[in-house]
Structure formats: C-alpha cells, structure tokens
Design an enzyme around this catalytic site. Sequence first.
Site, PDB file in Angstrom:
ATOM      1  N   ASP A 140       0.812  -1.225   0.000  1.00  0.00           N
ATOM      2  CA  ASP A 140       0.000   0.000   0.000  1.00  0.00           C
ATOM      3  C   ASP A 140       0.842   1.270   0.000  1.00  0.00           C
ATOM      4  O   ASP A 140       0.456   2.281   0.582  1.00  0.00           O
ATOM      5  CB  ASP A 140      -0.963   0.039   1.207  1.00  0.00           C
ATOM      6  CG  ASP A 140      -1.748  -1.242   1.332  1.00  0.00           C
ATOM      7  OD1 ASP A 140      -2.214  -1.733   0.311  1.00  0.00           O
ATOM      8  OD2 ASP A 140      -1.870  -1.751   2.465  1.00  0.00           O
ATOM      9  N   LYS A 199       1.991   2.150  -5.001  1.00  0.00           N
ATOM     10  CA  LYS A 199       2.660   1.596  -6.191  1.00  0.00           C
ATOM     11  C   LYS A 199       1.807   1.757  -7.436  1.00  0.00           C
ATOM     12  O   LYS A 199       2.315   1.958  -8.523  1.00  0.00           O
ATOM     13  CB  LYS A 199       2.955   0.095  -6.005  1.00  0.00           C
ATOM     14  CG  LYS A 199       4.019  -0.206  -4.998  1.00  0.00           C
ATOM     15  CD  LYS A 199       4.296  -1.697  -4.944  1.00  0.00           C
ATOM     16  CE  LYS A 199       3.113  -2.515  -4.487  1.00  0.00           C
ATOM     17  NZ  LYS A 199       2.638  -2.237  -3.134  1.00  0.00           N
ATOM     18  N   GLY A 203      -4.278  -4.666  -4.500  1.00  0.00           N
ATOM     19  CA  GLY A 203      -5.310  -3.766  -5.010  1.00  0.00           C
ATOM     20  C   GLY A 203      -4.678  -2.447  -5.362  1.00  0.00           C
ATOM     21  O   GLY A 203      -3.990  -1.850  -4.537  1.00  0.00           O
ATOM     22  N   HIS A 204      -4.837  -2.029  -6.602  1.00  0.00           N
ATOM     23  CA  HIS A 204      -4.306  -0.739  -7.025  1.00  0.00           C
ATOM     24  C   HIS A 204      -5.479   0.191  -7.256  1.00  0.00           C
ATOM     25  O   HIS A 204      -6.406  -0.169  -7.976  1.00  0.00           O
ATOM     26  CB  HIS A 204      -3.580  -0.877  -8.360  1.00  0.00           C
ATOM     27  CG  HIS A 204      -2.210  -1.480  -8.245  1.00  0.00           C
ATOM     28  ND1 HIS A 204      -1.526  -1.573  -7.075  1.00  0.00           N
ATOM     29  CD2 HIS A 204      -1.399  -1.994  -9.193  1.00  0.00           C
ATOM     30  CE1 HIS A 204      -0.352  -2.131  -7.298  1.00  0.00           C
ATOM     31  NE2 HIS A 204      -0.258  -2.404  -8.573  1.00  0.00           N
ATOM     32  N   GLN A 252       2.102  -6.044  -3.113  1.00  0.00           N
ATOM     33  CA  GLN A 252       2.475  -6.064  -1.682  1.00  0.00           C
ATOM     34  C   GLN A 252       3.788  -5.291  -1.458  1.00  0.00           C
ATOM     35  O   GLN A 252       4.031  -4.334  -2.167  1.00  0.00           O
ATOM     36  CB  GLN A 252       2.576  -7.508  -1.153  1.00  0.00           C
ATOM     37  CG  GLN A 252       1.237  -8.208  -1.021  1.00  0.00           C
ATOM     38  CD  GLN A 252       0.784  -8.882  -2.274  1.00  0.00           C
ATOM     39  OE1 GLN A 252       1.549  -9.547  -2.946  1.00  0.00           O
ATOM     40  NE2 GLN A 252      -0.479  -8.732  -2.619  1.00  0.00           N
TER      41      GLN A 252
HETATM   42  P1  IMP Z   1      -2.451 -12.787   2.213  1.00  0.00           P
HETATM   43  O1  IMP Z   1      -1.533 -12.274   1.158  1.00  0.00           O
HETATM   44  O2  IMP Z   1      -3.909 -12.543   1.898  1.00  0.00           O
HETATM   45  O3  IMP Z   1      -2.169 -14.212   2.576  1.00  0.00           O
HETATM   46  O4  IMP Z   1      -2.186 -11.936   3.540  1.00  0.00           O
HETATM   47  C1  IMP Z   1      -0.960 -12.040   4.265  1.00  0.00           C
HETATM   48  C2  IMP Z   1      -0.563 -10.695   4.839  1.00  0.00           C
HETATM   49  O5  IMP Z   1      -0.227  -9.814   3.767  1.00  0.00           O
HETATM   50  C3  IMP Z   1      -1.667  -9.983   5.608  1.00  0.00           C
HETATM   51  O6  IMP Z   1      -1.067  -9.234   6.654  1.00  0.00           O
HETATM   52  C4  IMP Z   1      -2.276  -9.055   4.599  1.00  0.00           C
HETATM   53  O7  IMP Z   1      -2.911  -7.945   5.201  1.00  0.00           O
HETATM   54  C5  IMP Z   1      -1.028  -8.629   3.848  1.00  0.00           C
HETATM   55  N1  IMP Z   1      -1.296  -8.211   2.472  1.00  0.00           N
HETATM   56  C6  IMP Z   1      -1.556  -8.988   1.408  1.00  0.00           C
HETATM   57  N2  IMP Z   1      -1.716  -8.247   0.302  1.00  0.00           N
HETATM   58  C7  IMP Z   1      -1.537  -6.977   0.663  1.00  0.00           C
HETATM   59  C8  IMP Z   1      -1.531  -5.740  -0.059  1.00  0.00           C
HETATM   60  O8  IMP Z   1      -1.707  -5.669  -1.285  1.00  0.00           O
HETATM   61  N3  IMP Z   1      -1.290  -4.625   0.687  1.00  0.00           N
HETATM   62  C9  IMP Z   1      -1.025  -4.675   2.019  1.00  0.00           C
HETATM   63  N4  IMP Z   1      -1.018  -5.795   2.718  1.00  0.00           N
HETATM   64  C10 IMP Z   1      -1.266  -6.949   2.060  1.00  0.00           C
END
Ligand code: IMP
Length: 430
Positions: A13, A16, A40-41, A223
């Site tokens: 977040d 990007k 998510g963008h 991420q």
């Molecule tokens: P997962 O990727 O859904 O398995 O989540 C694992 C961890 O990564 C959690 O703490 C999520 O909140 C974090 N996370 C996954 N995708 C994002 C993103 O695009 N932005 C911020 N945090 C993310």
Amino acid sequence: MSTVVLVGSQWGDEGKGKVTDFLAKQADVIVRYQGGTNAGHTLTVSGEVFKLHLIPSGILYPQKLCIIGNGVVIDPPALLAEIDTLRERGIDISTLRISDRAHLVMPYHRRLDELEEERRGKGKIGTTLRGIGPAYMDKVTRMGLRVADLLDEEELREKIETLLAQKNSILANIYHAEPFDPALMFAEYLGYSRIIAPYVADTSLLLDEAVHSGRKILFEGAQGTMLDIDHGTYPYVTSSSPTAGGACIGSGVGPTRIDSVVGVVKAYTTRVGDGPFPSEISDAIGDHIREVGREYGTTTGRPRRIGWLDTVVLRHTCRINGLSHLALTLLDVLTGLESIKICTAYRYRGSVIEHIPASLRALAECEPIFEELPGWQEDLTSTSNFADFPPAAKNYVNRIAELTKTEIAIVSVGPGRRQTMILQDVFLIP
Ligand code: IMP
C-alpha cells in the site's frame, strides 16, 4: 537501459499503483509477477477511479502489452469480473496476456484461507482471505492447478476430481466444513477456460522477445518487501516474493536482463494485518494521517495501522532489492503536522540495532529511536517542481535519501497523474 522493477518498500500500500501508472505511460510492456487478488491498485485517471487486483494497471493505456506472469496466482472469476469492468468502461484489453504456467486460486483455497484464519484465532495472520496462502501452498507441494490445465478439458476434469478428493477430506476431517462438488466445479471452470483462452500465452517467450528488441519493460511488484515470504516479518507475510528477485522467478526473465530497481516508499508507514510494527503511532496523529491519507484497504476496506517512516525497514529494503532509486509517495498527507518523526534505529534490550531481527519476538521488543524534523504547513498538492517545495518538506525528502543512501527519483503529492515530480528518469538510469 529499459527494464525496471518496481517494488513496495514497506508493508504494501505504498502507492505503487500510482507510480506504476506513471511509469506505464513510458513503458511498452507491463508485467505482474507475484501475488493475486490480495493486491489492489487504486488509480485516478481523468477524475475516474479504477480499482485493479490482477490486471496490470498499464491496461489503462492503449497498445501496452500487459502480462500476468507465471508467479501470479489467478482467481478466474475475479479475473473475469475485472475484464468485464474494464470492457464496460471502454478499455481495450486485447493486449492482455496470461502465463500458461500461472497457478489458479480455487474456491477451496479461499475457503481454507478463511477456516485456517478462524482456527488460528488470536494468532491469526490477518490475511486478505483471498486464498493466496493455500494456493501457493498447493503450488509448492505440487498439487496446484495451472492455467495450462484449464485449457485441457480432460486434464481439468481429472485434476479437479483428484484434488477435491484430498481437499474435501481436509475440509470434512480437520475443519468439519462442507465439501465441494467436483462435477459442479468442473462445469464452472470449463466455462471460465473458454473466456480466458484467447489471452493465454508462454509469457516468458513474449518477454524475451521484448527484451531483445529493446522495448521498455516495467515489472510491477504487488504487496511490499516486509511482506516477502523470505525477507519480511515472517509469519506475518504473504506467500510470495514481492521483492526484486521475485520478478525474475515470477516472469521467466533472467537477472542479467534487469537494469534497475525502484522502491516505492510512502512518506510514513502503514500496515494491514497483524504483526510487530515498531514505528506505529498510537495517538491522535495516527488517526489524523489515516483520515487524510484515506488509509483503508483497497481489497478489504480494513483501516490500516499507521506509523512514522522507518528507515531501519528502508535500509533492509534497499539491500534486499538492490534498489537503484526510491519513489516517494503521499508526501502531501504530512502537510499540517508541527513536526515529523523518522525512525533511524531500534533499541533492543539496552543496545542500539540498525537491522531487522529475524525473531518476531525480538522485533516486538524493539523500541523505535526517532529523529524529529520540523513539519510544513503549505499545501503541496499543486506544486509541480521540487525546487518550489517549502524548505521543511525538501529537508524531509533529502533526509530520507541520506539515511537510506539511496537517491529519490520520483516524488508524488497527490493521486492524479500530474501530481508527480520526476527527479530522475528511471528508464534512463545508467
Ligand atoms: P495474504 O496475502 O492474503 O495471505 O495476507 C498475508 C498478509 O499480507 C496480511 O497481513 C495481509 O494484510 C497482507 N497483504 C496482502 N496483500 C496486501 C496488499 O496488497 N497490501 C497490504 N497488505 C497486504
């Protein structure tokens, strides 16, 4: 020099999407290389807001080859919903290509993600519940379904039957949950395969051609570095490699073909989900930043945790990714604060440490050591030249470059395409 990897430097977040969109304008090819719909963008183009989860944001420009690489995990109904939304809004998606080696997120992955988070209770990861962990788990244990399987009717039927036998047994015996019906699932996914088929390709070959013809390629990480499965705050991480090395693995392009790596860094820090966060702000300033920066998850809508900029994290990011430059975002959000803190090191059991400890128990005990800089009151959102910034804002930006020993190439002061200052053209970095 024409291949740039863009990575998140914190816990995701970082803005990007906005920087990717800006660089995508110059690029010929834009590649997603890991993650899935957990990303998510949010992009604002001519006042219109677009939210993309799987398709590279370069799709919003005509004639750009947009690749979903082999390292991404694709949830077919989510992909189709995104394709439909873009089409409805008049966006041409004929330049989209999807790797035949990418793995699929299946309904049982989403269900297992939810059930496992429930089972963990207080120790939950705080995942996005999009089935990401279970999908990568199946990939690594060699029980995954790939895009290539979707295109082969017999293979698809057989694999769904075999895989569901195992998943249904786990669902029933471990989680006491409802099983999935193989015939229904096969029929549903066969339907998806017909829509997805025209976009499927061996994308590593396409990228190789693009590299050899000197086209500008942008690899967009999802991420952030601190969520990397190896280099992040494990186990509070995602299940892929958002770092620069992941770009090679997740797209089928060798490391010698990458020219530069740019780290996107937010002017403060946020994280969603659980896990230690040394520079977290737990007073009203944190709430103020959350509101001004609209810090709520694009994918889940969850309020993000807020902290001061942490240069221990940034130095880790610079090293792991071999960053050539930084792109600083959301600087405008800090306008109006009397003073701004930067975390420069941690105090751990009486000693000062400058690196992130591997043990989360140790990280949870780390106390931030802050340096305090004066804030600024002037609005930055309509400033188009870095030289015109108020001295305190310039000072803050320069201090970040100094503490990370990394030059800043881009400064962003708002969501619009025009609110971006280029201090160095990253496609021309020697
Ligand atoms: P997962 O990727 O859904 O398995 O989540 C694992 C961890 O990564 C959690 O703490 C999520 O909140 C974090 N996370 C996954 N995708 C994002 C993103 O695009 N932005 C911020 N945090 C993310």
